[in-house]
Scaffold this motif. Structure first.
Motif, PDB file in Angstrom:
ATOM      1  N   CYS A 115       0.833  -1.204   0.000  1.00 21.75           N
ATOM      2  CA  CYS A 115       0.000   0.000   0.000  1.00 21.75           C
ATOM      3  C   CYS A 115       0.869   1.256   0.000  1.00 21.75           C
ATOM      4  N   LEU A 116       1.907   1.261   0.815  1.00 18.69           N
ATOM      5  CA  LEU A 116       2.781   2.437   0.899  1.00 18.69           C
ATOM      6  C   LEU A 116       3.549   2.668  -0.399  1.00 18.69           C
ATOM      7  N   ASN A 117       3.956   1.588  -1.072  1.00 15.14           N
ATOM      8  CA  ASN A 117       4.615   1.743  -2.373  1.00 15.14           C
ATOM      9  C   ASN A 117       3.662   2.344  -3.394  1.00 15.14           C
ATOM     10  N   ARG A 118       2.428   1.870  -3.377  1.00 17.05           N
ATOM     11  CA  ARG A 118       1.413   2.410  -4.300  1.00 17.05           C
ATOM     12  C   ARG A 118       1.128   3.875  -3.960  1.00 17.05           C
ATOM     13  N   ALA A 119       1.119   4.201  -2.679  1.00 15.01           N
ATOM     14  CA  ALA A 119       0.896   5.584  -2.248  1.00 15.01           C
ATOM     15  C   ALA A 119       1.983   6.509  -2.789  1.00 15.01           C
ATOM     16  N   ALA A 120       3.222   6.036  -2.789  1.00 11.92           N
ATOM     17  CA  ALA A 120       4.320   6.846  -3.337  1.00 11.92           C
ATOM     18  C   ALA A 120       4.090   7.115  -4.825  1.00 11.92           C
ATOM     19  N   GLN A 121       3.597   6.103  -5.549  1.00 11.89           N
ATOM     20  CA  GLN A 121       3.283   6.290  -6.970  1.00 11.89           C
ATOM     21  C   GLN A 121       2.165   7.319  -7.148  1.00 11.89           C
ATOM     22  N   PHE A 122       1.100   7.168  -6.350  1.00 13.91           N
ATOM     23  CA  PHE A 122      -0.040   8.086  -6.474  1.00 13.91           C
ATOM     24  C   PHE A 122       0.339   9.506  -6.058  1.00 13.91           C
ATOM     25  N   GLY A 123       1.168   9.622  -5.038  1.00 12.38           N
ATOM     26  CA  GLY A 123       1.612  10.950  -4.614  1.00 12.38           C
ATOM     27  C   GLY A 123       2.323  11.669  -5.735  1.00 12.38           C
ATOM     28  N   ALA A 124       3.200  10.947  -6.427  1.00 10.13           N
ATOM     29  CA  ALA A 124       3.929  11.545  -7.553  1.00 10.13           C
ATOM     30  C   ALA A 124       3.003  11.795  -8.743  1.00 10.13           C
ATOM     31  N   GLN A 125       2.165  10.824  -9.053  1.00 10.56           N
ATOM     32  CA  GLN A 125       1.282  10.926 -10.216  1.00 10.56           C
ATOM     33  C   GLN A 125       0.251  12.037 -10.089  1.00 10.56           C
ATOM     34  N   PHE A 126      -0.340  12.175  -8.891  1.00 12.68           N
ATOM     35  CA  PHE A 126      -1.446  13.117  -8.710  1.00 12.68           C
ATOM     36  C   PHE A 126      -1.075  14.335  -7.872  1.00 12.68           C
ATOM     37  N   LYS A 136      -0.532  14.841  -1.076  1.00 16.38           N
ATOM     38  CA  LYS A 136       0.216  14.797   0.174  1.00 16.38           C
ATOM     39  C   LYS A 136       0.262  13.340   0.626  1.00 16.38           C
ATOM     40  N   VAL A 137       1.160  13.042   1.543  1.00 12.06           N
ATOM     41  CA  VAL A 137       1.395  11.659   1.969  1.00 12.06           C
ATOM     42  C   VAL A 137       0.116  10.971   2.449  1.00 12.06           C
ATOM     43  N   LEU A 138      -0.597  11.577   3.392  1.00 12.57           N
ATOM     44  CA  LEU A 138      -1.795  10.928   3.928  1.00 12.57           C
ATOM     45  C   LEU A 138      -2.872  10.744   2.861  1.00 12.57           C
ATOM     46  N   ASP A 139      -3.016  11.722   1.987  1.00 11.48           N
ATOM     47  CA  ASP A 139      -3.991  11.591   0.897  1.00 11.48           C
ATOM     48  C   ASP A 139      -3.612  10.439  -0.025  1.00 11.48           C
ATOM     49  N   ALA A 140      -2.331  10.311  -0.315  1.00 11.73           N
ATOM     50  CA  ALA A 140      -1.865   9.231  -1.195  1.00 11.73           C
ATOM     51  C   ALA A 140      -2.081   7.870  -0.538  1.00 11.73           C
ATOM     52  N   ILE A 141      -1.895   7.775   0.770  1.00  9.35           N
ATOM     53  CA  ILE A 141      -2.123   6.508   1.477  1.00  9.35           C
ATOM     54  C   ILE A 141      -3.601   6.142   1.441  1.00  9.35           C
ATOM     55  N   HIS A 142      -4.468   7.109   1.683  1.00  4.74           N
ATOM     56  CA  HIS A 142      -5.916   6.838   1.592  1.00  4.74           C
ATOM     57  C   HIS A 142      -6.273   6.301   0.209  1.00  4.74           C
ATOM     58  N   LEU A 143      -5.811   6.986  -0.798  1.00 13.59           N
ATOM     59  CA  LEU A 143      -6.149   6.597  -2.169  1.00 13.59           C
ATOM     60  C   LEU A 143      -5.571   5.222  -2.515  1.00 13.59           C
ATOM     61  N   ALA A 144      -4.344   4.956  -2.109  1.00 19.18           N
ATOM     62  CA  ALA A 144      -3.736   3.649  -2.386  1.00 19.18           C
ATOM     63  C   ALA A 144      -4.480   2.531  -1.675  1.00 19.18           C
ATOM     64  N   SER A 145      -4.965   2.806  -0.487  1.00 18.77           N
ATOM     65  CA  SER A 145      -5.683   1.752   0.227  1.00 18.77           C
ATOM     66  C   SER A 145      -7.033   1.466  -0.425  1.00 18.77           C
ATOM     67  N   ILE A 146      -7.766   2.483  -0.806  1.00 12.55           N
ATOM     68  CA  ILE A 146      -9.069   2.198  -1.426  1.00 12.55           C
ATOM     69  C   ILE A 146      -8.929   1.646  -2.840  1.00 12.55           C
ATOM     70  N   ASP A 147      -7.805   1.908  -3.476  1.00 15.07           N
ATOM     71  CA  ASP A 147      -7.578   1.350  -4.819  1.00 15.07           C
ATOM     72  C   ASP A 147      -7.485  -0.178  -4.769  1.00 15.07           C
ATOM     73  N   ARG A 148      -7.289  -0.737  -3.587  1.00 16.03           N
ATOM     74  CA  ARG A 148      -7.211  -2.193  -3.413  1.00 16.03           C
ATOM     75  C   ARG A 148      -8.591  -2.855  -3.396  1.00 16.03           C
ATOM     76  N   ILE A 149      -9.633  -2.076  -3.245  1.00 14.32           N
ATOM     77  CA  ILE A 149     -10.990  -2.620  -3.147  1.00 14.32           C
ATOM     78  C   ILE A 149     -11.458  -3.046  -4.541  1.00 14.32           C
ATOM     79  N   GLU A 174      -9.875   9.641 -11.840  1.00 16.04           N
ATOM     80  CA  GLU A 174      -8.896   9.205 -12.832  1.00 16.04           C
ATOM     81  C   GLU A 174      -8.586   7.717 -12.727  1.00 16.04           C
ATOM     82  N   LEU A 175      -8.742   7.161 -11.526  1.00 15.56           N
ATOM     83  CA  LEU A 175      -8.499   5.744 -11.309  1.00 15.56           C
ATOM     84  C   LEU A 175      -9.741   4.888 -11.586  1.00 15.56           C
TER      85      LEU A 175
END
Length: 140
Positions: free
Chosen positions: A82-93, A96-109, A128-129
């Motif tokens: 999840c944290l690796n995906r968050a780093a990708q989303f943070g860069a892509q979109f 901020k860190v917490l926002d990217a973690i939220h988005l990476a976690s829900i992207d798993r659903i 976009e996702l």
């Protein structure tokens, strides 16, 4: 049609604190069978409820209500993947860190599901996702 709704802290706060979008949030949550949230939401909520409460007894009451509701949530764990995906989303979109973690976690659903957020940074990235976003209109 979905029966699942992922909820972030920006929206869930209105279940326990007053605000113009409270009725919208409660209506949306009541229409779905499964409530889903990132593991991060619990920590954010307890801190935000502490800041939003008017007294320690008020905090105790709303925190107790939240903890009771939390038992009904499907909780998405935060792990290395999840944290690796968050780093990708943070860069892509540009999140901020917490926002990217939220988005990476829900992207798993597994899709389809609804995502209830009042955070504008989350909305455009989630769309976009390919995630169905539920948010109040500016008139709500």
């Amino acid at each position: 049609m979905t029966n699942s709704i992922a909820i972030d802290t920006s929206a869930l706060l209105y279940r326990y604190l007053p605000g113009k979008n409270r009725e919208f949030l409660i209506k949306e949550m009541d229409t779905e069978e499964k409530w889903i949230a990132s593991e991060l939401v619990k920590t954010e909520m307890l801190l935000a409820l502490r800041h939003g409460s008017v007294s320690s007894s008020h905090y105790d009451a709303i925190a107790r209500s939240f903890r009771s509701d939390w038992e009904s949530f499907y909780v998405i764990p935060i792990d290395s993947k999840c944290l690796n995906r968050a780093a990708q989303f943070g860069a892509q979109f540009g999140l901020k860190v917490l926002d990217a973690i939220h988005l990476a976690s829900i992207d798993r659903i597994p899709r389809p599901f609804k995502y209830l957020t009042f955070d504008h940074a989350h909305i455009s990235a989630a769309v976009e996702l390919g995630i169905e976003v539920i948010a109040p209109t500016s008139n709500s």
